[in-house]
Design a protein around this motif. Structure first.
Motif, PDB file in Angstrom:
ATOM      1  N   VAL A  31      69.814 -71.024  81.020  1.00 27.28           N
ATOM      2  CA  VAL A  31      69.906 -70.906  82.475  1.00 27.28           C
ATOM      3  C   VAL A  31      68.488 -70.853  83.015  1.00 27.28           C
ATOM      4  CG1 VAL A  31      70.650 -69.512  84.432  1.00 27.28           C
ATOM      5  CG2 VAL A  31      72.113 -69.703  82.423  1.00 27.28           C
ATOM      6  N   ALA A  32      68.188 -71.762  83.943  1.00 19.76           N
ATOM      7  CA  ALA A  32      66.892 -71.735  84.620  1.00 19.76           C
ATOM      8  C   ALA A  32      67.077 -71.060  85.973  1.00 19.76           C
ATOM      9  CB  ALA A  32      66.360 -73.150  84.795  1.00 19.76           C
ATOM     10  N   ILE A  33      66.419 -69.926  86.169  1.00 22.61           N
ATOM     11  CA  ILE A  33      66.562 -69.173  87.424  1.00 22.61           C
ATOM     12  C   ILE A  33      65.442 -69.586  88.366  1.00 22.61           C
ATOM     13  CG2 ILE A  33      66.649 -66.887  88.476  1.00 22.61           C
ATOM     14  CD1 ILE A  33      67.567 -65.762  85.815  1.00 22.61           C
ATOM     15  N   SER A  34      65.810 -70.144  89.503  1.00 24.34           N
ATOM     16  CA  SER A  34      64.836 -70.555  90.513  1.00 24.34           C
ATOM     17  C   SER A  34      64.863 -69.540  91.643  1.00 24.34           C
ATOM     18  CB  SER A  34      65.177 -71.954  91.050  1.00 24.34           C
ATOM     19  OG  SER A  34      64.265 -72.336  92.063  1.00 24.34           O
ATOM     20  N   PHE A  35      63.707 -68.942  91.926  1.00 21.86           N
ATOM     21  CA  PHE A  35      63.673 -67.838  92.889  1.00 21.86           C
ATOM     22  C   PHE A  35      62.375 -67.858  93.671  1.00 21.86           C
ATOM     23  CE2 PHE A  35      61.566 -66.496  89.084  1.00 21.86           C
ATOM     24  CZ  PHE A  35      60.519 -65.692  89.499  1.00 21.86           C
ATOM     25  N   ALA A  36      62.443 -67.371  94.904  1.00 21.17           N
ATOM     26  CA  ALA A  36      61.232 -67.137  95.685  1.00 21.17           C
ATOM     27  C   ALA A  36      60.563 -65.869  95.178  1.00 21.17           C
ATOM     28  CB  ALA A  36      61.579 -66.996  97.164  1.00 21.17           C
ATOM     29  N   GLY A  37      59.233 -65.846  95.204  1.00 23.25           N
ATOM     30  CA  GLY A  37      58.525 -64.671  94.700  1.00 23.25           C
ATOM     31  C   GLY A  37      58.988 -63.382  95.333  1.00 23.25           C
ATOM     32  N   PHE A  38      59.377 -63.458  96.593  1.00 23.71           N
ATOM     33  CA  PHE A  38      59.854 -62.279  97.316  1.00 23.71           C
ATOM     34  C   PHE A  38      61.048 -61.650  96.610  1.00 23.71           C
ATOM     35  CE2 PHE A  38      61.984 -60.062 100.810  1.00 23.71           C
ATOM     36  CZ  PHE A  38      60.918 -59.518 101.516  1.00 23.71           C
ATOM     37  N   ASN A  39      61.859 -62.482  95.923  1.00 24.17           N
ATOM     38  CA  ASN A  39      63.085 -62.004  95.280  1.00 24.17           C
ATOM     39  C   ASN A  39      62.927 -61.807  93.780  1.00 24.17           C
ATOM     40  OD1 ASN A  39      64.500 -64.248  97.542  1.00 24.17           O
ATOM     41  ND2 ASN A  39      64.813 -62.045  97.689  1.00 24.17           N
ATOM     42  N   ARG A  40      61.712 -61.597  93.325  1.00 24.03           N
ATOM     43  CA  ARG A  40      61.475 -61.413  91.904  1.00 24.03           C
ATOM     44  C   ARG A  40      62.330 -60.310  91.283  1.00 24.03           C
ATOM     45  NH1 ARG A  40      59.162 -58.458  88.224  1.00 24.03           N
ATOM     46  NH2 ARG A  40      58.116 -59.417  86.444  1.00 24.03           N
ATOM     47  N   PRO A  41      62.518 -59.139  91.935  1.00 22.89           N
ATOM     48  CA  PRO A  41      63.370 -58.109  91.316  1.00 22.89           C
ATOM     49  C   PRO A  41      64.777 -58.613  90.986  1.00 22.89           C
ATOM     50  CG  PRO A  41      62.116 -57.169  93.123  1.00 22.89           C
ATOM     51  CD  PRO A  41      61.900 -58.659  93.179  1.00 22.89           C
ATOM     52  N   TRP A  42      65.344 -59.448  91.860  1.00 26.05           N
ATOM     53  CA  TRP A  42      66.668 -60.007  91.575  1.00 26.05           C
ATOM     54  C   TRP A  42      66.606 -60.931  90.363  1.00 26.05           C
ATOM     55  CZ3 TRP A  42      71.284 -58.546  93.012  1.00 26.05           C
ATOM     56  CH2 TRP A  42      71.455 -57.851  94.210  1.00 26.05           C
ATOM     57  N   ALA A  43      65.585 -61.765  90.293  1.00 22.94           N
ATOM     58  CA  ALA A  43      65.462 -62.676  89.161  1.00 22.94           C
ATOM     59  C   ALA A  43      65.331 -61.909  87.854  1.00 22.94           C
ATOM     60  CB  ALA A  43      64.259 -63.595  89.370  1.00 22.94           C
ATOM     61  N   ALA A  44      64.536 -60.837  87.865  1.00 24.81           N
ATOM     62  CA  ALA A  44      64.339 -60.049  86.645  1.00 24.81           C
ATOM     63  C   ALA A  44      65.638 -59.387  86.207  1.00 24.81           C
ATOM     64  CB  ALA A  44      63.252 -58.997  86.877  1.00 24.81           C
ATOM     65  N   TRP A  45      66.404 -58.865  87.168  1.00 29.67           N
ATOM     66  CA  TRP A  45      67.654 -58.189  86.825  1.00 29.67           C
ATOM     67  C   TRP A  45      68.682 -59.194  86.304  1.00 29.67           C
ATOM     68  CZ3 TRP A  45      72.678 -58.497  88.833  1.00 29.67           C
ATOM     69  CH2 TRP A  45      73.576 -57.517  88.369  1.00 29.67           C
ATOM     70  N   ILE A  46      68.831 -60.328  87.001  1.00 26.38           N
ATOM     71  CA  ILE A  46      69.794 -61.343  86.576  1.00 26.38           C
ATOM     72  C   ILE A  46      69.424 -61.892  85.206  1.00 26.38           C
ATOM     73  CG2 ILE A  46      70.584 -63.693  87.067  1.00 26.38           C
ATOM     74  CD1 ILE A  46      70.446 -62.934  90.065  1.00 26.38           C
ATOM     75  N   GLY A  47      68.132 -62.172  85.006  1.00 26.79           N
ATOM     76  CA  GLY A  47      67.697 -62.676  83.713  1.00 26.79           C
ATOM     77  C   GLY A  47      67.983 -61.699  82.588  1.00 26.79           C
ATOM     78  N   ASP A  48      67.762 -60.437  82.827  1.00 27.45           N
ATOM     79  CA  ASP A  48      68.029 -59.422  81.805  1.00 27.45           C
ATOM     80  C   ASP A  48      69.511 -59.361  81.467  1.00 27.45           C
ATOM     81  OD1 ASP A  48      67.163 -56.822  80.331  1.00 27.45           O
ATOM     82  OD2 ASP A  48      68.834 -56.186  81.596  1.00 27.45           O
ATOM     83  N   ARG A  49      70.360 -59.419  82.508  1.00 23.69           N
ATOM     84  CA  ARG A  49      71.803 -59.385  82.267  1.00 23.69           C
ATOM     85  C   ARG A  49      72.247 -60.576  81.398  1.00 23.69           C
ATOM     86  NH1 ARG A  49      73.426 -54.821  82.177  1.00 23.69           N
ATOM     87  NH2 ARG A  49      71.218 -54.617  81.682  1.00 23.69           N
ATOM     88  N   LEU A  50      71.673 -61.746  81.657  1.00 29.25           N
ATOM     89  CA  LEU A  50      72.055 -62.942  80.906  1.00 29.25           C
ATOM     90  C   LEU A  50      71.486 -62.922  79.487  1.00 29.25           C
ATOM     91  CD1 LEU A  50      71.617 -65.671  83.680  1.00 29.25           C
ATOM     92  CD2 LEU A  50      73.718 -64.487  82.975  1.00 29.25           C
ATOM     93  N   GLU A  51      70.225 -62.501  79.344  1.00 29.28           N
ATOM     94  CA  GLU A  51      69.606 -62.464  78.012  1.00 29.28           C
ATOM     95  C   GLU A  51      70.333 -61.491  77.091  1.00 29.28           C
ATOM     96  OE1 GLU A  51      65.579 -61.549  78.966  1.00 29.28           O
ATOM     97  OE2 GLU A  51      64.942 -63.657  78.936  1.00 29.28           O
ATOM     98  N   ARG A  52      70.827 -60.391  77.636  1.00 26.51           N
ATOM     99  CA  ARG A  52      71.539 -59.407  76.816  1.00 26.51           C
ATOM    100  C   ARG A  52      72.877 -59.973  76.318  1.00 26.51           C
ATOM    101  NH1 ARG A  52      69.687 -53.869  77.250  1.00 26.51           N
ATOM    102  NH2 ARG A  52      67.820 -53.786  78.543  1.00 26.51           N
ATOM    103  N   ARG A  53      73.346 -61.029  76.967  1.00 21.27           N
ATOM    104  CA  ARG A  53      74.587 -61.669  76.510  1.00 21.27           C
ATOM    105  C   ARG A  53      74.306 -62.951  75.735  1.00 21.27           C
ATOM    106  NH1 ARG A  53      79.144 -59.260  78.514  1.00 21.27           N
ATOM    107  NH2 ARG A  53      78.742 -57.659  80.086  1.00 21.27           N
ATOM    108  N   GLY A  54      73.061 -63.096  75.266  1.00 25.59           N
ATOM    109  CA  GLY A  54      72.727 -64.163  74.343  1.00 25.59           C
ATOM    110  C   GLY A  54      72.263 -65.457  74.962  1.00 25.59           C
ATOM    111  N   LEU A  55      72.101 -65.519  76.280  1.00 24.17           N
ATOM    112  CA  LEU A  55      71.665 -66.746  76.911  1.00 24.17           C
ATOM    113  C   LEU A  55      70.143 -66.845  76.905  1.00 24.17           C
ATOM    114  CD1 LEU A  55      74.635 -66.280  78.033  1.00 24.17           C
ATOM    115  CD2 LEU A  55      73.910 -67.622  80.005  1.00 24.17           C
TER     116      LEU A  55
END
Length: 1002
Positions: free
Chosen positions: A20-44
């Protein structure tokens, strides 16, 4: 039926994991970090793509590039995503239809905004993650990507996870509201993040430095919001002045759950200790805003596992263990993007021309674009005003300011005068407060009688007031965020506004002379009326801490108003009790100098300020300066008012204190005895001032080694204070410590410990565990326990006392140093000898910095160090140091002072060690005689000399006499201290006794 969606899959051949490639504005970095962590913990496999949309690149091409990472592209939908560039909604709709619509399965989206976005975003089918908890947001995310909820969670589940962006850190305070017009600065934010993340523990300090108006504060605010989810504590501290810095940092104490007393100096030290240890939180971010004078606060910057961001115009922070990151003016594309968002009516060409004229300075761009958007003036016409308005006689306000600034401000002020002229009056009033957060509510709360006509309407009419504040806010002249983290409703009332230093200076300079006198008088009156009037009451300290930073800008020292002068004196008194010694000394020096010129050398207010200034100087350790100042004042007052005048007596009491601190005990005693007699004659035996004078005699006599005499005086003082002030008054409790100390120094250890233990319980109940007087009582209790043989209890308490003093008073206060001496001696005998040596060397260095050469405390600390040198095998060095200390104490205190006698016991042992047994025996024999005469034959110090002499006799092979001396001494030890006392047992085992120097600080 809803159309089936393709699950997340890898489109690359042989890929081991789904992508999964997460495309985000720098302003929304906290959301990108949280979403990425949720996905990585499920093996993505997650690829992070920070979205940028340079205006010179095709939006369609940029969107197509997102698919190059493989797998599925997840877009974080927010207004920030679509504003970068900036691009119109039509441009976005066209690009989304062209790129996403033909292959919608390659894209997915989540929405993290409630604002309007381009209509064609519907093709992304975003699911909303706002206004819900983390569990529901994760369920919706996984559902949108067709990842089964029951997917096994993989990887290191114990690693810290990013905080859910909709939840705040556990502790969050003082951070200004997020600037929704924040633009660009992505490389700076990334550099700041990596510099801090890659720093060693205890070294995570970063200074954002640059000229005024460049946006340092806004960058720090954005950092706090963008990366705040990675911290448990985010705390903002206005740091223009040491006083305000200390107060605002201290306010963190209750948020951290720290148990402290009411004094913010105590809370401050508890906060620093908590942050240093990382307990209860190790992931903390502290932002020190506006710290332009490193020398004001560098020693108070916390260290530990967390991070510190400093904003400053001053790059000298690099000399104080801080990394530097320069904040330049905007890059031109950032300027253009910002102007077009601030002023949508301007074209890209207009924005470019304006940015060039204003030299890309963010503050100036913000203010100018704001009112240009509301004006029908063209950019060309505005630039013409700028260019035509500057003549050769204009002097720049500061080298920090761009050339066009003064003219740009003249144009803006004219605009304000035309619309709401009262807003200019309010702005000018604000420049007589310190720049930064300005408590303008003080203007509203003051008496409005006899106000200048042009200000009366503004301050009396709430509607006009709000209109003026909103006008300033509209053009970004002021901000309304509260530095105490007030709710928006509170900020919206305009009770506290923020005025940038750059704006402050230019408005102040632009003010007509005719307004200055009236405006400054109003601010002085407002500050004076805000004075609570009781600086010794800790409940008023927050009010004084708010007043103090503004005294300089209101030039209060030039006022002849009695209320204003009283406020200055109260502020000095507050700074003395609150431990703001450096700032207090600076204010006191200016006040003394100014009032002497303004009021005359002999005005009562001059003597009053001299007294407060001297107290602050003495507390800051500048004893020689204080002595010279107070001696001159004493002589002048004696000639002018006579010896019996109370002002003269009070100043003489200060001089006696100076003499004691300087080790000139004979002079101090003579003056203290005279003062006691004078107070008795004027006020009687039962006045508190008379008893204070008697207390000072007892202290001085104790310093002189006359312990029995001191005990009698302190007992009289204690009994009188119990009658006059009652048992739990702080001064009564203080006398109890003095009396117990006398008992201990006389060798009456059991009595001393019993009295002191009761006193400590009272102190903890009345004053709190962390009060400095409680710590003084505990220090004496620890020494009683040590002398009584309870080494374990003494060691624990000594550690607590030293840590408490360091937090409350700092490293160089005389009480801290006294505790450090005790701790070093304890470590030498019962702990780590290397630690003891390091501590001892540090104590000597601090004493040498604080006190004059030849002071008994300096010499005594060196005498202790000789014993450490002996313990590590440096015999010759130890011998030389001990002999030098013995000579020094003899010269300073006399050969019969207990300190000199104790040092002689040590010196005799070292003479023996280096092979001069005869000189050792001569010295120990003479010491016995002097100690018996001074302290008595069975005093513990005399008994130590007798045991030491027996050892010296054995070294001379005079075994018969050695046995006789030793047996008599052992018999007296058993009778005096008990047969099982540690000193008795040690002597019986033929362990040679040593003496520890103990400074009697009070």
């Amino acid at each position: 039926m809803s159309e089936a969606r393709t699950p997340v899959r890898s489109t690359g051949k042989g890929a081991a994991r789904q992508t999964v490639a997460i495309s985000f504005a720098g302003f929304n970095r906290p959301w990108a970090a949280w979403i990425g962590d949720r996905l990585e913990r499920r093996g993505l496999r997650v690829v992070y793509l920070r979205w940028d949309a340079p205006p010179d690149q095709s939006l369609t091409g940029l969107l197509r590039d997102l698919t190059l990472a493989g797998g599925r592209t997840l877009i974080l939908v927010s207004e920030w995503y679509f504003q970068l560039g900036p691009r119109t909604h039509e441009e976005w709709n066209e690009a989304l239809r062209e790129v996403v619509a033909p292959d919608p399965d390659r894209f997915a989206a989540v929405s993290v905004t409630n604002t309007t976005v381009p209509s064609a975003t519907a093709v992304l089918a975003p699911v909303d993650l706002t206004n819900m908890g983390a569990e529901e947001a994760e369920r919706r995310l996984l559902d949108r990507l067709d990842v089964p909820l029951d997917t096994r969670i993989s990887g290191d589940v114990t690693r810290p996870a990013p905080r859910f962006p909709a939840s705040m850190p556990d502790v969050w305070g003082g951070v200004p509201r997020r600037n929704t017009r924040f633009t660009g600065r992505e490389p700076l934010l990334n550099d700041a993040y990596h510099l801090l993340q890659n720093s060693e523990p205890g070294a995570g300090v970063l200074t954002l430095h640059g000229m005024s108006g460049v946006g340092k504060t806004q960058l720090a605010v954005e950092y706090a919001y963008r990366f705040g989810s990675e911290y448990d504590v985010v705390w903002w501290v206005g740091s223009e002045k040491r006083v305000s810095y200390r107060r605002l940092l201290a306010e963190l104490a209750p948020q951290l759950g720290l148990s402290t007393g009411p004094e913010y100096g105590e809370r401050l030290r508890a906060v620093r200790d908590s942050l240093r240890r990382g307990e209860p939180y190790s992931r903390w971010l502290l932002i020190l805003d506006g710290a332009d004078e490193p020398e004001q606060i560098w020693d108070l910057v916390p260290t530990g596992p967390g991070h510190v961001i400093i904003t400053s115009r001053n790059p000298e922070w690099s000399e104080h263990n801080s990394k530097l990151l320069e904040v330049p003016v905007y890059a031109r594309d950032e300027s253009v993007a910002f102007i077009r968002r601030r002023a949508p009516r301007l074209t890209e060409t207009d924005a470019d021309q304006l940015a060039e004229a204003l030299e890309d300075l963010p503050l100036l761009l913000d203010q100018t674009a704001g009112w240009l958007n509301d004006s029908d003036l063209s950019v060309e016409e505005y630039i013409g005003l700028l260019e035509g308005g500057i003549d050769q006689d204009v002097v720049k306000v500061s080298a920090d300011f761009p050339l066009a600034f003064q003219t740009a401000w003249s144009i803006l002020l004219n605009k304000l005068r035309e619309t709401v002229p009262e807003s200019v009056d309010l702005l000018r009033l604000c420049t007589f407060f310190a720049p930064g957060f300005i408590p303008v509510r003080l203007l509203k709360e003051m008496s409005h009688d006899d106000l200048p006509e042009q200000l009366a309407g503004l301050l009396d009419d709430p509607l006009l007031w709000n209109k003026a504040v909103n006008q300033l806010r509209q053009y970004s002249v002021v901000r309304l965020e509260s530095h105490e983290g007030a709710l928006d409703e509170t900020a919206a009332t305009g009770e506290s506004i923020y005025l940038h230093r750059m704006v402050h200076q230019i408005v102040h300079k632009d003010m007509p002379e005719s307004d200055r006198g009236e405006f400054i008088d109003v601010v002085r009156r407002a500050l004076a009326e805000a004075d609570p009037g009781r600086p010794t009451d800790t409940r008023n300290w927050d009010a004084y801490a708010e007043i103090v930073p503004h005294l300089k800008y209101a030039d209060v020292l030039q006022s002849k108003d009695r209320k204003v002068q009283t406020m200055v004196l109260n502020c000095l008194r507050y700074m003395y009790f609150a431990g703001e010694y450096t700032s207090g000394v600076n204010l006191g020096a200016r006040a003394l100098r100014t009032w002497r010129r303004l009021l005359g050398e002999s005005h009562p207010r001059v003597w009053e300020v001299t007294y407060h200034y001297a107290n602050l100087l003495r507390s800051a350790g500048r004893f020689q300066e204080t002595e010279a100042l107070e001696r001159a004042a004493v002589e002048h007052l004696r000639e002018e008012k006579g010896e019996s005048d109370l002002d003269h007596l009070r100043m003489a009491g200060g001089l006696a204190a100076d003499l004691r601190e300087l080790g000139r005990y004979d002079e101090a005693l003579e003056m203290s005895q005279w003062l006691y007699a004078a107070y008795r004659e004027l006020l009687g035996d039962q006045d508190s001032r008379t008893l204070n004078a008697l207390n000072n005699i007892g202290y001085t006599v104790r310093l002189m080694g006359r312990y029995e005499e001191a005990r009698g005086i302190d007992q009289r003082t204690l009994e009188a204070r119990r009658l006059l002030l009652k048992g739990r008054h702080p001064w009564t409790l203080f006398s109890e410590v003095s009396y117990a100390t006398d008992l201990r120094l006389l060798g009456r250890y059991a009595e001393a410990e019993s009295a002191q233990a009761k006193n400590v319980r009272e102190y903890r109940m009345v004053m709190g565990r962390d009060n400095q007087d409680t710590l003084r009582a505990e220090h004496n209790l620890a020494m009683c326990q040590l002398r009584g043989g309870d080494r374990a209890a003494a060691g624990t308490l000594l550690t607590r006392v030293l840590e408490g003093y360091e937090r409350k008073l700092g490293d160089t206060h005389v009480l801290t140093l006294a505790a450090a001496v005790s701790q070093s001696c304890f470590a030498r005998e019962h702990g780590d000898i290397d630690q003891a040596r390091e501590a001892s060397e540090s104590v000597i260095a601090r004493y040498e910095m604080l006190l004059p050469e030849g002071h008994p405390f300096v010499i005594g600390a060196r005498a202790n160090h000789a014993l450490i040198l002996r313990s590590v095998g440096e015999r010759e060095h130890a011998y030389a140091v001990a002999e030098e200390a013995l000579a020094g104490l003899t010269a300073a205190l006399g050969e019969s002072h207990p300190h000199t006698l104790g040092c002689a016991i040590n010196a005799s042992a070292l003479r023996n060690l280096v092979g001069d047994a005869e000189a050792a025996a001569d010295l120990s024999r003479a010491t016995i005689a002097r100690a018996a005469e001074t302290l008595g034959r069975t005093h513990p110090l005399t008994l130590s000399a007798r045991i030491a002499h027996a050892a010296d006799l054995r070294a001379l092979r005079d075994r018969q006499q050695a046995e006789k001396v030793e047996q008599e001494a052992l018999s007296d030890l058993a009778a005096t201290l008990g047969p099982q006392h540690t000193h008795t047992i040690s002597a019986r085992s033929r362990n040679r006794p040593y003496w520890d120097f103990e400074p009697q600080a009070s």
